[in-house]
Design an enzyme around this catalytic site. Structure first.
Site, PDB file in Angstrom:
ATOM      1  N   GLY A 184      -1.480  -7.357 -14.976  1.00  0.00           N
ATOM      2  CA  GLY A 184      -0.184  -6.773 -14.636  1.00  0.00           C
ATOM      3  C   GLY A 184       0.703  -7.831 -14.014  1.00  0.00           C
ATOM      4  N   LEU A 185       1.952  -7.443 -13.802  1.00  0.00           N
ATOM      5  CA  LEU A 185       2.946  -8.367 -13.247  1.00  0.00           C
ATOM      6  C   LEU A 185       2.570  -8.791 -11.829  1.00  0.00           C
ATOM      7  CD1 LEU A 185       6.190  -6.465 -14.324  1.00  0.00           C
ATOM      8  CD2 LEU A 185       5.404  -8.664 -15.246  1.00  0.00           C
ATOM      9  N   SER A 186       3.119  -9.906 -11.397  1.00  0.00           N
ATOM     10  CA  SER A 186       2.993 -10.311 -10.005  1.00  0.00           C
ATOM     11  C   SER A 186       3.593  -9.214  -9.120  1.00  0.00           C
ATOM     12  CB  SER A 186       3.744 -11.632  -9.795  1.00  0.00           C
ATOM     13  OG  SER A 186       3.688 -12.017  -8.442  1.00  0.00           O
ATOM     14  N   GLY A 187       2.863  -8.798  -8.113  1.00  0.00           N
ATOM     15  CA  GLY A 187       3.339  -7.753  -7.217  1.00  0.00           C
ATOM     16  C   GLY A 187       3.037  -6.343  -7.691  1.00  0.00           C
ATOM     17  N   SER A 188       2.387  -6.204  -8.859  1.00  0.00           N
ATOM     18  CA  SER A 188       2.088  -4.861  -9.370  1.00  0.00           C
ATOM     19  C   SER A 188       0.988  -4.192  -8.537  1.00  0.00           C
ATOM     20  CB  SER A 188       1.691  -4.907 -10.855  1.00  0.00           C
ATOM     21  OG  SER A 188       0.547  -5.721 -11.036  1.00  0.00           O
ATOM     22  N   GLY A 189       0.131  -5.010  -7.933  1.00  0.00           N
ATOM     23  CA  GLY A 189      -0.944  -4.445  -7.098  1.00  0.00           C
ATOM     24  C   GLY A 189      -2.348  -4.812  -7.557  1.00  0.00           C
ATOM     25  N   LYS A 190      -2.464  -5.780  -8.447  1.00  0.00           N
ATOM     26  CA  LYS A 190      -3.795  -6.171  -8.967  1.00  0.00           C
ATOM     27  C   LYS A 190      -4.761  -6.540  -7.841  1.00  0.00           C
ATOM     28  CE  LYS A 190      -2.199  -9.673 -11.291  1.00  0.00           C
ATOM     29  NZ  LYS A 190      -0.774  -9.593 -10.871  1.00  0.00           N
ATOM     30  N   SER A 191      -4.346  -7.485  -6.988  1.00  0.00           N
ATOM     31  CA  SER A 191      -5.239  -7.964  -5.921  1.00  0.00           C
ATOM     32  C   SER A 191      -5.569  -6.844  -4.949  1.00  0.00           C
ATOM     33  CB  SER A 191      -4.592  -9.101  -5.129  1.00  0.00           C
ATOM     34  OG  SER A 191      -4.301 -10.168  -5.967  1.00  0.00           O
ATOM     35  N   SER A 234      -2.831 -12.617 -16.420  1.00  0.00           N
ATOM     36  CA  SER A 234      -3.304 -12.679 -17.816  1.00  0.00           C
ATOM     37  C   SER A 234      -2.255 -12.076 -18.760  1.00  0.00           C
ATOM     38  CB  SER A 234      -4.670 -12.020 -17.981  1.00  0.00           C
ATOM     39  OG  SER A 234      -4.834 -10.840 -17.241  1.00  0.00           O
TER      40      SER A 234
END
Ligand SMILES: Nc1ncnc2c1ncn2[C@@H]1O[C@H](COP(=O)(O)OS(=O)(=O)O)[C@@H](OP(=O)(O)O)[C@H]1O
Ligand SMILES: Nc1ncnc2c1ncn2[C@@H]1O[C@H](COP(=O)(O)OP(=O)(O)O)[C@@H](O)[C@H]1O
Length: 199
Positions: A34-41, A108
């Protein structure tokens, strides 16, 4: 790069199945994209915390951390992103072989790269988790102030601004991180894992 010759694959005497049996649960890669800031981490870490709490053998591979070590020679050109994802895919496969549930949190952005990683795994071992969030919301969150820098032209090739993000077409799991809480997203992932008898 010259390809090495005279190398042979060695089978180990303890198999992935032996390790899964010992652990009492399955192993898989939860591939967050997902986009940066989407919440992946945030969500990948929260999933791992909950798995750990439940006694499940887990590990988190996180974008920023891997880029400080294993992949510190790579930047954000298309070529470097592809190589980044290829290496992480191989590492994730080792973790799955070791019997763990590994969560990975990398943008990714390219579909073909994610598909190449999927091809490394057996059926149902690779679980693509699309953290779907409108770019406007990612930019509003901007936890590292990177969108602001990209808008000012201080970062080039920033995903979603001047570098593409190709959304998954058939992810195993989609988390709408602008609509559900972190806890609800975690529960959605755990429900999937339980449904597949992985945990
Ligand atoms: N140009 C550019 N584009 C996107 N992201 C950038 C860039 N420069 C630095 N960063 C920071 O690096 C994190 C993304 O690294 P990844 O390894 O996940 O990227 S990729 O999968 O290879 O595209 C990303 O982390 P997340 O915000 O957690 O996604 C950013 O913090
Ligand atoms: N429902 C949600 N799911 C995930 N993150 C959320 C959610 N709501 C707000 N956030 C916030 O959004 C930010 C996401 O940042 P991060 O996890 O670093 O994203 P990424 O790893 O995709 O760049 C964090 O500050 C997090 O607290």
């Amino acid at each position: 790069m010259t390809k090495p010759t005279n190398i042979t694959w060695h089978e180990t005497s303890i198999s992935k199945e032996n390790r899964r049996e010992k652990n009492g649960h399955g192993s898989c890669a939860l591939w967050f994209t997902g986009l940066s800031g989407s919440g992946k981490s945030t969500i990948a870490n929260a999933v791992s915390n909950e798995l750990f709490r439940q006694g499940i053998s887990e590990y988190v591979l996180d974008g920023d951390n891997i880029r400080h070590g294993l992949n510190k020679d790579l930047g954000f050109s298309d070529y470097d992103r592809t190589e980044n994802i290829r290496r992480i895919g191989e590492v994730a496969k080792l973790f799955v072989d070791s019997g763990k549930v590994v969560t990975t949190a990398f943008i990714s952005p390219f579909r073909s790269d994610r598909d190449q990683v999927r091809a490394l795994f057996e059926e149902e071992e690779f679980i693509e988790v699309f953290v779907q969030c409108p770019i406007e919301e990612c930019e509003r969150r901007d936890p590292k102030q990177l969108y602001a820098k990209a808008r000012r032209g201080e970062i080039k090739d920033f995903t979603g601004i001047d570098s593409p993000y190709e959304a998954p077409e058939q992810p195993e799991i989609t988390l709408h991180s602008d609509q559900v809480t972190i806890e609800e997203a975690v529960e959605q992932v755990l429900t999937y894992l339980r449904g597949k008898n992985i945990i």
